[in-house]
Design an enzyme around this catalytic site. Structure first.
Site, PDB file in Angstrom:
ATOM      1  N   MET A  11      30.654  41.168  30.889  1.00 23.04           N
ATOM      2  CA  MET A  11      30.939  41.570  32.264  1.00 23.04           C
ATOM      3  C   MET A  11      31.882  40.562  32.909  1.00 23.04           C
ATOM      4  O   MET A  11      31.687  39.357  32.811  1.00 23.04           O
ATOM      5  CB  MET A  11      29.650  41.693  33.057  1.00 23.04           C
ATOM      6  CG  MET A  11      29.790  42.524  34.316  1.00 23.04           C
ATOM      7  SD  MET A  11      28.186  43.072  34.974  1.00 23.04           S
ATOM      8  CE  MET A  11      27.872  44.500  33.945  1.00 23.04           C
ATOM      9  N   SER A  12      32.923  41.066  33.553  1.00 18.88           N
ATOM     10  CA  SER A  12      33.954  40.226  34.151  1.00 18.88           C
ATOM     11  C   SER A  12      34.575  40.950  35.334  1.00 18.88           C
ATOM     12  O   SER A  12      34.662  42.188  35.336  1.00 18.88           O
ATOM     13  CB  SER A  12      35.036  39.912  33.107  1.00 18.88           C
ATOM     14  OG  SER A  12      36.169  39.327  33.704  1.00 18.88           O
ATOM     15  N   GLY A  38      34.583  35.405  43.667  1.00 17.82           N
ATOM     16  CA  GLY A  38      34.428  36.727  44.256  1.00 17.82           C
ATOM     17  C   GLY A  38      34.525  37.837  43.227  1.00 17.82           C
ATOM     18  O   GLY A  38      34.372  37.619  42.032  1.00 17.82           O
ATOM     19  N   ALA A  39      34.776  39.074  43.730  1.00 18.16           N
ATOM     20  CA  ALA A  39      34.745  40.279  42.885  1.00 18.16           C
ATOM     21  C   ALA A  39      33.423  40.278  42.113  1.00 18.16           C
ATOM     22  O   ALA A  39      33.382  40.416  40.894  1.00 18.16           O
ATOM     23  CB  ALA A  39      35.944  40.324  41.950  1.00 18.16           C
ATOM     24  N   GLN A  45      44.107  27.023  39.456  1.00 20.75           N
ATOM     25  CA  GLN A  45      43.687  27.277  38.084  1.00 20.75           C
ATOM     26  C   GLN A  45      44.353  28.502  37.485  1.00 20.75           C
ATOM     27  O   GLN A  45      44.043  28.906  36.369  1.00 20.75           O
ATOM     28  CB  GLN A  45      42.171  27.379  37.978  1.00 20.75           C
ATOM     29  CG  GLN A  45      41.531  28.586  38.637  1.00 20.75           C
ATOM     30  CD  GLN A  45      40.016  28.497  38.614  1.00 20.75           C
ATOM     31  OE1 GLN A  45      39.404  27.686  39.299  1.00 20.75           O
ATOM     32  NE2 GLN A  45      39.377  29.336  37.804  1.00 20.75           N
ATOM     33  N   HIS A  69      27.289  37.721  37.921  1.00 18.16           N
ATOM     34  CA  HIS A  69      27.125  36.703  38.956  1.00 18.16           C
ATOM     35  C   HIS A  69      25.694  36.720  39.503  1.00 18.16           C
ATOM     36  O   HIS A  69      25.064  35.676  39.698  1.00 18.16           O
ATOM     37  CB  HIS A  69      28.092  36.947  40.119  1.00 18.16           C
ATOM     38  CG  HIS A  69      29.533  36.783  39.770  1.00 18.16           C
ATOM     39  ND1 HIS A  69      30.391  37.848  39.674  1.00 18.16           N
ATOM     40  CD2 HIS A  69      30.271  35.684  39.495  1.00 18.16           C
ATOM     41  CE1 HIS A  69      31.602  37.415  39.355  1.00 18.16           C
ATOM     42  NE2 HIS A  69      31.552  36.103  39.246  1.00 18.16           N
TER      43      HIS A  69
END
EC number: 6.3.2.1
Length: 282
Positions: A186-187, A31-32, A61, A37
């Site tokens: 990008m994260s 998500g986010a 994790q 993505h």
């Protein structure tokens, strides 16, 4: 766009699509969602008849409980973003019991030592958690092709090893890192950065680009020192680790071998936000 909130409705849908001969492309996420993505789905849409996403924040994790708590969650926004692409056919929103039917515990894997390098040193058990949830998702979604970003390059290598060891009938595709205008990878974690931090963090990618230049003319110990010096001078940033490694084994190297491929890996803490990046070295 179809939305599935449990294993049964998802697997029924997948079986129907398989019976019609549809090729399925799949990219799991926590998500986010951001453009990085979406770039996975754009490629999946070109190469498949059907594109499926999943959103699941995997507790096993996370080594740091605080990191799990702070991980950004906005499922309604994510669903809207996926709908707006017009190319995602279905999204799977599993509950914990759908992926961990015997309780919230990771399986134990041996990924031929890949799990012991870099992230594995500082995050014990992390890749067992990744392997457990990715295996289960691949078995449920039954994709022909699955897509993962190269920003998490070690994770990508481990998933490829997982598929190879378990002989799962899926092809794994690595997708190039999607970067912000200033070069920052990008994260989802970037959302936790202030405007000033987000701009300053461009130094991470800038450093990797310099490393690629230095790689042609300097020894690796000299490069290591230069990278350390850069972040010693950066206020509000702490270099957690920097390594040049063999792309296949992920083992750190102190020498350039002409018959091997090399990649630079870096982790920097910007305030309380941990950012990772990597770059193939020419």
């Amino acid at each position: 766009m179809e939305i599935f909130r449990d294993k049964k409705t998802l697997t029924d849908y997948v079986e129907r699509q398989k019976e019609m001969g549809k090729r399925i492309g799949f990219a799991p996420t926590m998500g986010a969602l951001h453009q990085g993505h979406l770039s996975l789905y754009e490629i999946a849409n070109i190469e498949n008849d059907l594109v499926i996403s999943s959103i699941f924040v995997n507790p096993t994790q996370f080594n740091n409980p605080d990191d799990l708590t702070k991980y950004p969650r906005n499922t309604e926004r994510d669903i809207k973003l996926l709908e707006n692409t017009g190319i995602v056919d279905a999204v799977y929103l599993p509950e914990v019991k759908d992926l961990y039917p015997e309780g919230l515990k990771s399986k134990s894997f041996n990924f031929d030592g890949l799990e012991n390098e870099m992230e594995g040193k500082s995050r014990p058990g992390h890749f067992d958690g990744v392997g457990t949830v990715v295996e289960e998702l691949l078995r449920q979604v039954k994709p022909d092709n699955a897509y993962f970003g190269e920003k998490d390059y070690q994770q990508l290598a481990i998933i490829e090893k997982l598929v190879e060891q378990l002989k799962l009938p899926v092809k794994i595709h690595g997708v190039a890192i999607y970067r912000e205008e200033n070069g920052l990878a990008m994260s989802s974690r970037n959302e936790r950065l202030s405007h000033f931090q987000r701009d300053a963090a461009k130094v991470i990618h800038e450093t990797l680009v310099k490393v690629n230049d230095w790689f042609r003319i300097m020894t690796i110990p000299e490069i290591n020192k230069r990278v350390k010096d850069i972040f010693d001078d950066e206020r509000g940033m702490t270099l957690e680790y920097f390594e040049i490694a063999d792309e296949t084994t992920l083992k750190k190297t102190d020498f350039f071998y002409k018959d091997k491929k090399h990649r630079a890996f870096i982790v920097v803490n910007v305030g309380t936000v941990r950012l990772i990046d990597n770059l193939h070295l020419d």
